[in-house]
Each structure stands twice: as structure tokens, then as C-alpha cells.
Scaffold this motif. Structure first.
Motif, PDB file in Angstrom:
ATOM      1  N   VAL A  54      -8.722  -3.695   2.913  1.00 48.46           N
ATOM      2  CA  VAL A  54      -8.275  -5.081   3.029  1.00 48.46           C
ATOM      3  C   VAL A  54      -7.954  -5.407   4.497  1.00 48.46           C
ATOM      4  O   VAL A  54      -8.301  -6.488   4.990  1.00 48.46           O
ATOM      5  CB  VAL A  54      -7.050  -5.327   2.118  1.00 48.46           C
ATOM      6  CG1 VAL A  54      -6.372  -6.652   2.448  1.00 48.46           C
ATOM      7  CG2 VAL A  54      -7.487  -5.316   0.651  1.00 48.46           C
ATOM      8  N   GLN A  55      -7.336  -4.452   5.185  1.00 49.25           N
ATOM      9  CA  GLN A  55      -6.988  -4.689   6.599  1.00 49.25           C
ATOM     10  C   GLN A  55      -8.024  -4.092   7.549  1.00 49.25           C
ATOM     11  O   GLN A  55      -8.329  -4.666   8.591  1.00 49.25           O
ATOM     12  CB  GLN A  55      -5.605  -4.099   6.895  1.00 49.25           C
ATOM     13  CG  GLN A  55      -5.105  -4.419   8.272  1.00 49.25           C
ATOM     14  CD  GLN A  55      -3.591  -4.293   8.444  1.00 49.25           C
ATOM     15  OE1 GLN A  55      -3.100  -4.073   9.533  1.00 49.25           O
ATOM     16  NE2 GLN A  55      -2.839  -4.447   7.378  1.00 49.25           N
ATOM     17  N   GLU A  70      -5.918   3.775   2.097  1.00 51.13           N
ATOM     18  CA  GLU A  70      -6.472   3.020   3.217  1.00 51.13           C
ATOM     19  C   GLU A  70      -7.048   4.052   4.187  1.00 51.13           C
ATOM     20  O   GLU A  70      -6.380   5.047   4.452  1.00 51.13           O
ATOM     21  CB  GLU A  70      -5.361   2.257   3.946  1.00 51.13           C
ATOM     22  CG  GLU A  70      -4.544   1.315   3.093  1.00 51.13           C
ATOM     23  CD  GLU A  70      -3.101   1.195   3.618  1.00 51.13           C
ATOM     24  OE1 GLU A  70      -2.855   0.367   4.493  1.00 51.13           O
ATOM     25  OE2 GLU A  70      -2.235   1.956   3.146  1.00 51.13           O
ATOM     26  N   ASP A  86      -8.939   1.066   0.108  1.00 53.37           N
ATOM     27  CA  ASP A  86      -8.377  -0.257   0.370  1.00 53.37           C
ATOM     28  C   ASP A  86      -8.699  -0.592   1.823  1.00 53.37           C
ATOM     29  O   ASP A  86      -8.038  -0.120   2.736  1.00 53.37           O
ATOM     30  CB  ASP A  86      -6.860  -0.222   0.119  1.00 53.37           C
ATOM     31  CG  ASP A  86      -6.192  -1.552   0.429  1.00 53.37           C
ATOM     32  OD1 ASP A  86      -6.813  -2.393   1.101  1.00 53.37           O
ATOM     33  OD2 ASP A  86      -5.023  -1.726   0.017  1.00 53.37           O
ATOM     34  N   PHE A 141       0.185   0.747   1.886  1.00 51.25           N
ATOM     35  CA  PHE A 141       0.494  -0.628   1.487  1.00 51.25           C
ATOM     36  C   PHE A 141      -0.707  -1.207   0.751  1.00 51.25           C
ATOM     37  O   PHE A 141      -1.810  -1.213   1.277  1.00 51.25           O
ATOM     38  CB  PHE A 141       0.839  -1.509   2.688  1.00 51.25           C
ATOM     39  CG  PHE A 141       1.228  -2.902   2.274  1.00 51.25           C
ATOM     40  CD1 PHE A 141       2.515  -3.176   1.833  1.00 51.25           C
ATOM     41  CD2 PHE A 141       0.292  -3.932   2.280  1.00 51.25           C
ATOM     42  CE1 PHE A 141       2.864  -4.453   1.398  1.00 51.25           C
ATOM     43  CE2 PHE A 141       0.641  -5.213   1.856  1.00 51.25           C
ATOM     44  CZ  PHE A 141       1.924  -5.461   1.416  1.00 51.25           C
ATOM     45  N   HIS A 142      -0.489  -1.686  -0.467  1.00 47.79           N
ATOM     46  CA  HIS A 142      -1.604  -2.194  -1.263  1.00 47.79           C
ATOM     47  C   HIS A 142      -1.354  -3.595  -1.808  1.00 47.79           C
ATOM     48  O   HIS A 142      -2.162  -4.096  -2.592  1.00 47.79           O
ATOM     49  CB  HIS A 142      -1.927  -1.215  -2.384  1.00 47.79           C
ATOM     50  CG  HIS A 142      -2.331   0.142  -1.867  1.00 47.79           C
ATOM     51  ND1 HIS A 142      -3.479   0.331  -1.124  1.00 47.79           N
ATOM     52  CD2 HIS A 142      -1.723   1.357  -1.923  1.00 47.79           C
ATOM     53  CE1 HIS A 142      -3.577   1.609  -0.780  1.00 47.79           C
ATOM     54  NE2 HIS A 142      -2.527   2.256  -1.240  1.00 47.79           N
ATOM     55  N   GLU A 200       0.031  -1.369   7.641  1.00 40.26           N
ATOM     56  CA  GLU A 200       1.409  -1.896   7.555  1.00 40.26           C
ATOM     57  C   GLU A 200       2.459  -0.863   7.962  1.00 40.26           C
ATOM     58  O   GLU A 200       3.478  -1.198   8.541  1.00 40.26           O
ATOM     59  CB  GLU A 200       1.711  -2.385   6.141  1.00 40.26           C
ATOM     60  CG  GLU A 200       0.944  -3.631   5.745  1.00 40.26           C
ATOM     61  CD  GLU A 200       0.990  -4.704   6.806  1.00 40.26           C
ATOM     62  OE1 GLU A 200       2.086  -5.198   7.087  1.00 40.26           O
ATOM     63  OE2 GLU A 200      -0.073  -5.045   7.356  1.00 40.26           O
ATOM     64  N   GLY A 229      -5.906  -9.717  -1.138  1.00 39.78           N
ATOM     65  CA  GLY A 229      -5.969  -8.260  -1.118  1.00 39.78           C
ATOM     66  C   GLY A 229      -5.354  -7.646  -2.365  1.00 39.78           C
ATOM     67  O   GLY A 229      -5.916  -6.722  -2.972  1.00 39.78           O
ATOM     68  N   ALA A 230      -4.193  -8.149  -2.747  1.00 40.34           N
ATOM     69  CA  ALA A 230      -3.529  -7.607  -3.928  1.00 40.34           C
ATOM     70  C   ALA A 230      -4.411  -7.776  -5.160  1.00 40.34           C
ATOM     71  O   ALA A 230      -4.531  -6.863  -5.984  1.00 40.34           O
ATOM     72  CB  ALA A 230      -2.187  -8.308  -4.139  1.00 40.34           C
ATOM     73  N   ASN A 274      -7.179  -5.295  -5.193  1.00 38.25           N
ATOM     74  CA  ASN A 274      -6.672  -3.984  -5.603  1.00 38.25           C
ATOM     75  C   ASN A 274      -6.377  -3.942  -7.099  1.00 38.25           C
ATOM     76  O   ASN A 274      -6.627  -2.932  -7.755  1.00 38.25           O
ATOM     77  CB  ASN A 274      -5.431  -3.616  -4.790  1.00 38.25           C
ATOM     78  CG  ASN A 274      -5.803  -3.190  -3.374  1.00 38.25           C
ATOM     79  OD1 ASN A 274      -6.908  -2.705  -3.139  1.00 38.25           O
ATOM     80  ND2 ASN A 274      -4.886  -3.357  -2.439  1.00 38.25           N
TER      81      ASN A 274
END
Ligand SMILES: *Cc1c(COP(=O)(O)O)cnc(C)c1O
Length: 397
Positions: free
Chosen positions: A221-222, A186, A219, A134-135, A191, A105-106, A109
Motif C-alpha cells: 500500500v505504501q 510489508e 502489503d 501497519f496494515h 509507518e 489500503g485497509a 487488506n
């Protein structure tokens, strides 16, 4: 070897970045995990939204086995079949025309940040993100992360990141300068406590980007890949980004991330401007192809939505039954948070600890809410079992 022996060996050699539970997990299947002492757990964390098809999903495991026997790695200077099939699936099923693959994920980003900067040109480099966001943990991703606790001790952070107070489009607009190139958020903050962004708020952010000529980066990612009940969370909110990042559930446990964007924006990243040695690795990509095919099959998202409604009802009943501990439920799909009262928050870590002892894995997100992120294939019986365990603990508090 017992849990305790494994824990002692691990604690003797690792840098202490994790506060690990004293269990060595040795086997997983569906929503269940087993530790070295043979104890069974219901996994309602799924590797933090990673193992969305459950542990060792047979189709994914077979794809990994097959690919591992054929080709494990070549340089990204060459094409590979699984990576192309994966990119085609992502493009076909999203707003995007083009994909860059990384491992996490990081990294996804980081790629998005680099793309936003290079596309916007010299002097336009600043990215606005939100408080509570949170990224990721690399230096640029952590600089984008709107939580000071993740910055402490690592300054100076890379320049060009500012954070707007969550919830108010005016707070974002006040930060826009001639240097601004993008807004990063997000669609639902995972998070920092399962905090959804309302549709109107996200639409206002989109409007700000259009008005000021900024790129909108989501983002996911989650939230992406079925977690919230649609393939991507933004689809149900009716707001489309210019750039989107994915990782966590993409490989169902194999490390893979992706950064997606449109044809026009992608054109700014030409050969030599960005790269990854392992990104889109054939084995990880082969797993991801099966993840996407499974999630895109008829009825899959409907079943996630159905289970979500069931789980929300159950958690709302818990909040109603224990008003001194819980105040309500928030989240989307199977990314759900039980919000706690002040008294509940004091007990949050203890509740998670006792759930662990009782054989259920959840976590305490943002030191605010109990977070439930089960595999998307969870059964109603498994939801019932976890809620029962939770109620038994609440009874004793
Ligand atoms: C987990 C997460 C990341 C970081 O992903 P890594 O794979 O740990 O680098 C970034 N953004 C969001 C929203 C996440 O939940």
C-alpha cells in the motif's frame, strides 16, 4: 478566512482523531502547497506517499475532469471502461492475473485477508504478520497490525491474527500451526519507522510459505507504485507474493485501492463473496490509469532511482555533520528515513514542528526516524532546499 479561523471551525466540529497542524491547505502544485494565509510549503510527505506525481498533476487532473463529465458512478454490477483499463495495466505489469478494487489500503487488506481464508478452506484462518507492521484501521486490518498501541481500547479484536518478532524467520516458523493460512508483511515497514526487510529475510518468509503451504501476502500500500524506485518494491528483492495490496499512490489522491492475485487463488472468490459499492469508481480509476501510464513511461523509474541516490547522499552528509542527532539513513527509493540518536528522538516532534514552521512538511515515523516521502517528481533543488532547512534547525539544537 485565515488558517486560524479555519482551524477553529474545524476543531469545533470534528471528532478529534487527528492532531492537525494549524494550517488549512488550499492549493497544491507539484511538490508545493499553499495555506489559507498564503504561506508556501515544500511537501515531502505527499499526503503520506499518495501524491506521488505531485499535486494536481496536469494529466491526472485532465483525466479526472474528462471522466467526471462522462460518468461518475455505476454499480459494480456493470463494466466500466476506466476500471477495465486500470485492471489490465495492473495485470500486465505485475505477477498477478486478477484484480479486485476497493477504495483504500485497509479495504485492500481486508479483501486479501478474506481471500486467504476462503482459499485455504475451513479451519485454516490464522494469519501471521510482523511486529512493527501497519496494515490499516478497520478491525481486521488493525488486528493484523503488529503494534499494540493501535489495538488498545478496541478489544476484542477479530480472531486469527498473530504477530512474529521482526527480523527472525524462526520466530515466524514457531507460530505456524495447522490453522495458519498466510503470512502478511510489508516489504518495507513505512509507518513504524521506514524499516526495510532484507532480501534474505523476505526470501526465508517465501520459503516458509512454500514449505508449509501458506499464502504470502505483500502489503505494498505504501511501498508500491514507484515509491521505492521500481513499480513494486518486491521486484527489486526478487521475492514474489501470492497476493499483493495497493492503494495510496494508485489514484494520486483519489481514493482507490486494489488487491491482486493469481488466477488459481482468485478462483476462490466467486460471485457474491466480496464486493464494494465504490471500489474502482470510474473517476478514481481514470486517474489511476494515468498514474500508471506516467510511471511506466521510459525513464520515470530511472529518475526516481537517481533522485533517491542524490537524496540519500545528502541525508548521509547530514548524519555525518550532526552525529549527536542523527545516526544514518535507511529506506528505499524515495521512502527514506533519517535515523536519530536518543537525543535526536527526544527532539523528533519538535524538529518536524519547526520544519512545518519553516515551510517544509515531513513527519516523525514510529517515534524513531524523520520520514521523507516527497512526490516522485521532486527536483534536486527541492531536495537541497529541504535539507538546508533541516540543517538550520539541527544547528540550533
Ligand atoms: C497507509 C497504509 C495502510 C492503510 O491504508 P488506508 O488507505 O489508510 O486504509 C495499510 N498498509 C500500509 C502499509 C500503509 O502504509
Amino acid at each position: 478566512m485565515s488558517n486560524q479561523e479555519w482551524a477553529e471551525r474545524g476543531n469545533a466540529v470534528f471528532i478529534g482523531t487527528y492532531n492537525r497542524y494549524p494550517a488549512a491547505l488550499v492549493k497544491g502544485s507539484g511538490c508545493k502547497l499553499w495555506d489559507a494565509d498564503g504561506k508556501e510549503y515544500l511537501d515531502f510527505l505527499a499526503g503520506i506517499a499518495v501524491c506521488s506525481l505531485g499535486h494536481c498533476h496536469p494529466v491526472v487532473t485532465e483525466a479526472i475532469r474528462k471522466q467526471a463529465g462522462e460518468l461518475v458512478h455505476v454499480s459494480n454490477l456493470y463494466h466500466t471502461k476506466p476500471q477495465i483499463e486500470l485492471a489490465e495495466l495492473l495485470v500486465k505489469n505485475s505477477f498477478a492475473d486478477r484484480v479486485f478494487m476497493g477504495n483504500s489500503g485497509a479495504e485492500a487488506n481486508e479483501a486479501a485477508i478474506k481471500l486467504a481464508r476462503i482459499h485455504s478452506g475451513p479451519g485454516k484462518y490464522e494469519i501471521i504478520s510482523l511486529s512493527g507492521s501497519f496494515h490499516g484501521r478497520t478491525l481486521a486490518a488493525v488486528a493484523a497490525t503488529g503494534q499494540p498501541k493501535f489495538h488498545q481500547g478496541f478489544e476484542p479484536l477479530p480472531q486469527g491474527f498473530v504477530h512474529a518478532e521482526f527480523g527472525d524467520p524462526k520466530a515466524i516458523e514457531a507460530l505456524i500451526t495447522p490453522q495458519t493460512c498466510a503470512i502478511l508483511c510489508e516489504p518495507l515497514q513505512g509507518e513504524s519507522g521506514v524499516r526495510p526487510l532484507e532480501t534474505e529475510y523476505l526470501q526465508a518468509i517465501r520459503d516458509l510459505c512454500d514449505k508449509h503451504g501458506l499464502l504470502l501476502i505483500f502489503d505494498e500500500v505504501q511501498t508500491g507504485l514507484g515509491r521505492t524506485g521500481t513499480l513494486f518494491c518486491h521486484e527489486q528483492l526478487g521475492v514474489t507474493p501470492d497476493i499483493m495490496t495497493l492503494a495510496k499512490a494508485l489514484g494520486n489522491g483519489l481514493p482507490i485501492g486494489a488487491m491482486l492475485t493469481t488466477e488459481t487463488i482468485a478462483a476462490s472468490l466467486v460471485a457474491g463473496t466480496h464486493a464494494s459499492t465504490f471500489g474502482g469508481n470510474p473517476v478514481a480509476a481514470a486517474a489511476a490509469v494515468e498514474v500508471l501510464k506516467t510511471m511506466l513511461a521510459d525513464g520515470f523509474m530511472e529518475s526516481v532511482q537517481e533522485k533517491s541516490r542524490y537524496f540519500i547522499k545528502k541525508l548521509e552528509a547530514v548524519a555525518a555533520q550532526y552525529p549527536h542527532l542523527a545516526t544514518g539513513v535507511r529506506g528505499r527509493g524515495l521512502l527514506l528515513g533519517l535515523m536519530l540518536t536518543e537525543k535526536g528522538i527526544e527532539q523528533g516532534l519538535a524538529i518536524v514542528q519547526r520544519m512545518f514552521e519553516d515551510g517544509a512538511l515531513i513527519n516523525f515515523a514510529g517515534n524513531k526516524v524523520l520520514r521523507f516521502v516527497p512526490p516522485l517528481i521532486v527536483s534536486t533543488e527541492e531536495i537541497d532546499a529541504v535539507v538546508e532547512k533541516l540543517c538550520r534547525i539541527f544547528d540550533s539544537l
